[in-house]
Design a protein around this motif. Structure first.
Motif, PDB file in Angstrom:
ATOM      1  N   ILE A 104      43.392 -41.102 -49.516  1.00 39.61           N
ATOM      2  CA  ILE A 104      43.511 -39.734 -50.117  1.00 39.61           C
ATOM      3  C   ILE A 104      43.323 -40.002 -51.505  1.00 39.61           C
ATOM      4  CG2 ILE A 104      44.674 -37.491 -50.627  1.00 39.61           C
ATOM      5  CD1 ILE A 104      45.823 -37.827 -47.709  1.00 39.61           C
ATOM      6  N   THR A 105      44.199 -40.771 -52.349  1.00 35.40           N
ATOM      7  CA  THR A 105      44.020 -40.967 -53.862  1.00 35.40           C
ATOM      8  C   THR A 105      42.601 -41.525 -54.175  1.00 35.40           C
ATOM      9  OG1 THR A 105      45.302 -42.893 -53.421  1.00 35.40           O
ATOM     10  CG2 THR A 105      46.400 -41.072 -54.138  1.00 35.40           C
ATOM     11  N   ASP A 106      41.773 -42.045 -53.405  1.00 32.23           N
ATOM     12  CA  ASP A 106      40.629 -42.611 -53.843  1.00 32.23           C
ATOM     13  C   ASP A 106      39.703 -41.169 -54.042  1.00 32.23           C
ATOM     14  OD1 ASP A 106      40.716 -45.231 -53.919  1.00 32.23           O
ATOM     15  OD2 ASP A 106      39.853 -45.549 -51.725  1.00 32.23           O
ATOM     16  N   ASP A 107      40.003 -40.066 -53.693  1.00 29.22           N
ATOM     17  CA  ASP A 107      39.217 -38.945 -53.783  1.00 29.22           C
ATOM     18  C   ASP A 107      39.997 -38.057 -54.556  1.00 29.22           C
ATOM     19  OD1 ASP A 107      38.133 -36.284 -53.260  1.00 29.22           O
ATOM     20  OD2 ASP A 107      37.077 -37.076 -51.562  1.00 29.22           O
ATOM     21  N   GLN A 108      39.541 -37.630 -55.826  1.00 32.64           N
ATOM     22  CA  GLN A 108      40.127 -36.983 -56.657  1.00 32.64           C
ATOM     23  C   GLN A 108      40.573 -35.396 -56.444  1.00 32.64           C
ATOM     24  OE1 GLN A 108      38.554 -37.130 -60.651  1.00 32.64           O
ATOM     25  NE2 GLN A 108      39.319 -39.287 -60.817  1.00 32.64           N
ATOM     26  N   VAL A 109      39.305 -34.934 -55.820  1.00 36.76           N
ATOM     27  CA  VAL A 109      39.313 -33.683 -55.329  1.00 36.76           C
ATOM     28  C   VAL A 109      40.197 -33.354 -54.194  1.00 36.76           C
ATOM     29  CG1 VAL A 109      37.946 -31.763 -54.390  1.00 36.76           C
ATOM     30  CG2 VAL A 109      36.919 -33.079 -56.075  1.00 36.76           C
ATOM     31  N   LEU A 110      40.325 -34.020 -53.301  1.00 41.46           N
ATOM     32  CA  LEU A 110      41.282 -33.929 -51.953  1.00 41.46           C
ATOM     33  C   LEU A 110      42.728 -34.359 -52.645  1.00 41.46           C
ATOM     34  CD1 LEU A 110      39.869 -35.850 -48.935  1.00 41.46           C
ATOM     35  CD2 LEU A 110      40.180 -33.398 -49.241  1.00 41.46           C
ATOM     36  N   THR A 111      42.996 -35.108 -53.554  1.00 40.08           N
ATOM     37  CA  THR A 111      44.396 -35.324 -54.055  1.00 40.08           C
ATOM     38  C   THR A 111      44.787 -33.965 -54.654  1.00 40.08           C
ATOM     39  OG1 THR A 111      43.835 -37.485 -54.455  1.00 40.08           O
ATOM     40  CG2 THR A 111      45.750 -36.830 -55.622  1.00 40.08           C
ATOM     41  N   ALA A 112      43.872 -33.518 -55.719  1.00 40.61           N
ATOM     42  CA  ALA A 112      44.387 -32.337 -56.446  1.00 40.61           C
ATOM     43  C   ALA A 112      44.574 -31.232 -55.393  1.00 40.61           C
ATOM     44  CB  ALA A 112      43.351 -31.931 -57.226  1.00 40.61           C
ATOM     45  N   ARG A 113      43.811 -31.038 -54.464  1.00 38.29           N
ATOM     46  CA  ARG A 113      43.980 -29.523 -53.361  1.00 38.29           C
ATOM     47  C   ARG A 113      45.299 -30.005 -52.787  1.00 38.29           C
ATOM     48  NH1 ARG A 113      38.163 -28.871 -50.765  1.00 38.29           N
ATOM     49  NH2 ARG A 113      37.388 -27.758 -52.351  1.00 38.29           N
ATOM     50  N   LEU A 114      45.505 -31.307 -52.038  1.00 39.80           N
ATOM     51  CA  LEU A 114      46.827 -31.429 -51.537  1.00 39.80           C
ATOM     52  C   LEU A 114      48.027 -31.332 -52.297  1.00 39.80           C
ATOM     53  CD1 LEU A 114      48.043 -32.738 -49.037  1.00 39.80           C
ATOM     54  CD2 LEU A 114      47.724 -34.876 -49.634  1.00 39.80           C
ATOM     55  N   LEU A 115      47.890 -31.779 -53.486  1.00 39.33           N
ATOM     56  CA  LEU A 115      49.121 -31.617 -54.317  1.00 39.33           C
ATOM     57  C   LEU A 115      49.443 -29.947 -54.552  1.00 39.33           C
ATOM     58  CD1 LEU A 115      49.069 -34.664 -56.538  1.00 39.33           C
ATOM     59  CD2 LEU A 115      50.671 -34.249 -54.720  1.00 39.33           C
ATOM     60  N   LYS A 116      48.381 -29.411 -54.747  1.00 39.94           N
ATOM     61  CA  LYS A 116      48.334 -27.750 -55.247  1.00 39.94           C
ATOM     62  C   LYS A 116      49.064 -27.268 -53.846  1.00 39.94           C
ATOM     63  CE  LYS A 116      45.445 -24.224 -56.744  1.00 39.94           C
ATOM     64  NZ  LYS A 116      44.101 -23.860 -56.759  1.00 39.94           N
ATOM     65  N   LEU A 117      48.720 -27.500 -52.914  1.00 39.04           N
ATOM     66  CA  LEU A 117      48.828 -26.773 -51.417  1.00 39.04           C
ATOM     67  C   LEU A 117      50.347 -27.116 -51.228  1.00 39.04           C
ATOM     68  CD1 LEU A 117      45.815 -27.131 -49.463  1.00 39.04           C
ATOM     69  CD2 LEU A 117      47.187 -25.052 -49.621  1.00 39.04           C
ATOM     70  N   VAL A 118      50.865 -28.300 -51.373  1.00 40.21           N
ATOM     71  CA  VAL A 118      52.403 -28.625 -51.014  1.00 40.21           C
ATOM     72  C   VAL A 118      53.188 -28.136 -51.895  1.00 40.21           C
ATOM     73  CG1 VAL A 118      51.792 -30.761 -49.555  1.00 40.21           C
ATOM     74  CG2 VAL A 118      52.200 -31.150 -52.056  1.00 40.21           C
ATOM     75  N   ASN A 119      52.726 -27.770 -53.394  1.00 39.39           N
ATOM     76  CA  ASN A 119      53.531 -27.268 -54.096  1.00 39.39           C
ATOM     77  C   ASN A 119      53.582 -25.595 -54.248  1.00 39.39           C
ATOM     78  OD1 ASN A 119      54.986 -29.264 -55.719  1.00 39.39           O
ATOM     79  ND2 ASN A 119      52.977 -30.069 -55.931  1.00 39.39           N
ATOM     80  N   SER A 120      52.723 -25.266 -53.217  1.00 36.65           N
ATOM     81  CA  SER A 120      52.387 -23.699 -53.224  1.00 36.65           C
ATOM     82  C   SER A 120      53.750 -23.153 -52.377  1.00 36.65           C
ATOM     83  CB  SER A 120      51.454 -23.336 -52.349  1.00 36.65           C
ATOM     84  OG  SER A 120      51.496 -23.511 -50.953  1.00 36.65           O
TER      85      SER A 120
END
Ligand SMILES: [Fe+2]
Ligand SMILES: [Fe+2]
Length: 282
Positions: free
Chosen positions: A44-60
């Motif tokens: 996941i961390t290889d992909d910046q877009v996925l990483t950003a989306r994942l962190l945004k969602l888990v923090n929502s």
């Protein structure tokens, strides 16, 4: 569907986009019992877009964790492998269908809201019936009408005819699809889901969300998505392509064993959660 028509569709479906490689690798990894949170985190961390989306969602507020989650590994440990796969599928799928015209962009936005409404509904109903895999239900709801995206993007002339018939004769979209295409969005959705190698349960809920008793072993999940679809329409969350509320399948209602009085509470929770999550998925 006549053979010639089916062939025409399969040819079209061959043109369909594939899921991003990262999401496919993640799906494979999650199916591997030896995979660890570290392995998953690395992909996941290889992909910046996925990483950003994942962190945004888990923090929502959708997850409602009291503390800030700053790393992908923490996110994986907190919400689990299945939930991660669901989230990544969710955020990736609608990127695959760029709309070509203003008209179709509006249709797609309405469909996206309808799909999100159904996803939230499936999650809430899943909670009410104590289903064990709430995340899977959310994704099933989100993808249930993916066949309509196939129509909008790959069969735009046919889709325009379907929309015209719905508007002129107040048909259900499935009835107009049968007239124009000889099959429905549920059939097209199944083809796409199979092509993407999605889990069988997900393929079944997409294929049978209008006829949940045909879903065999996945009748409970298909019934949940079926009811969620109807409630999302009743609440007018987006649009599924027509303004009707289809009849509830009686057998599916029986499977769910919900009290009619619980529907008010379910619909109120759907509205709340819809507001919460829609801002994070745009
Ligand atoms: Fe549908
Ligand atoms: Fe729907």
């Amino acid at each position: 569907m006549a053979d010639a028509d089916l062939k025409r569709f399969i040819e079209k479906v061959e043109d369909l986009p594939t899921l991003p490689r990262t999401v496919l690798r993640i799906t494979e990894l999650i199916n591997d019992p030896r995979a660890s949170a570290k392995d998953l985190s690395r992909i996941i961390t290889d992909d910046q877009v996925l990483t950003a989306r994942l962190l945004k969602l888990v923090n929502s507020s959708f997850y409602g964790f009291p503390q800030r989650i700053a790393t992908v590994t923490d996110a994986i440990l907190l919400i689990g492998f299945d939930a991660i796969r669901s989230l990544l599928l969710t955020t990736s799928v609608f990127d695959l269908f760029p709309s070509r015209t203003v008209r179709s962009r509006r249709d797609q936005e309405m469909l996206w809201d309808h799909s999100l409404g159904c996803a939230v509904g499936a999650k809430v109903i899943g909670g009410a019936v104590r289903h064990e895999k709430i995340e899977e239900l959310f994704v099933a709801g989100l993808l249930h009408d993916i066949g309509k995206i196939v129509e909008m993007t790959l069969l735009p002339e046919d889709f325009a005819q379907i929309a015209a018939r719905v508007a002129e004769r107040h048909l259900l979209i499935s009835a107009a699809e049968m007239e124009v295409l000889g099959c429905t969005h549920a059939d097209l959705g199944r083809l796409l889901a199979e092509r993407w190698n999605l889990p069988v349960k997900l393929v079944s809920t997409i294929a049978w969300h209008h006829t949940p008793m045909a879903a065999g072993a996945f009748g409970a999940e298909a019934s949940i998505v079926h009811l969620a679809d109807i409630l999302a329409r009743a609440l007018q969350l987006g649009s599924g392509g027509d303004d009707k509320v289809p009849a509830l399948d009686r057998a599916a209602w029986g499977v769910l064993r919900l009290k009619p009085s619980s529907l008010d509470e379910i619909m109120a929770a759907m509205l709340d959660e819809f507001e919460d999550i829609s801002s994070f998925l745009r």
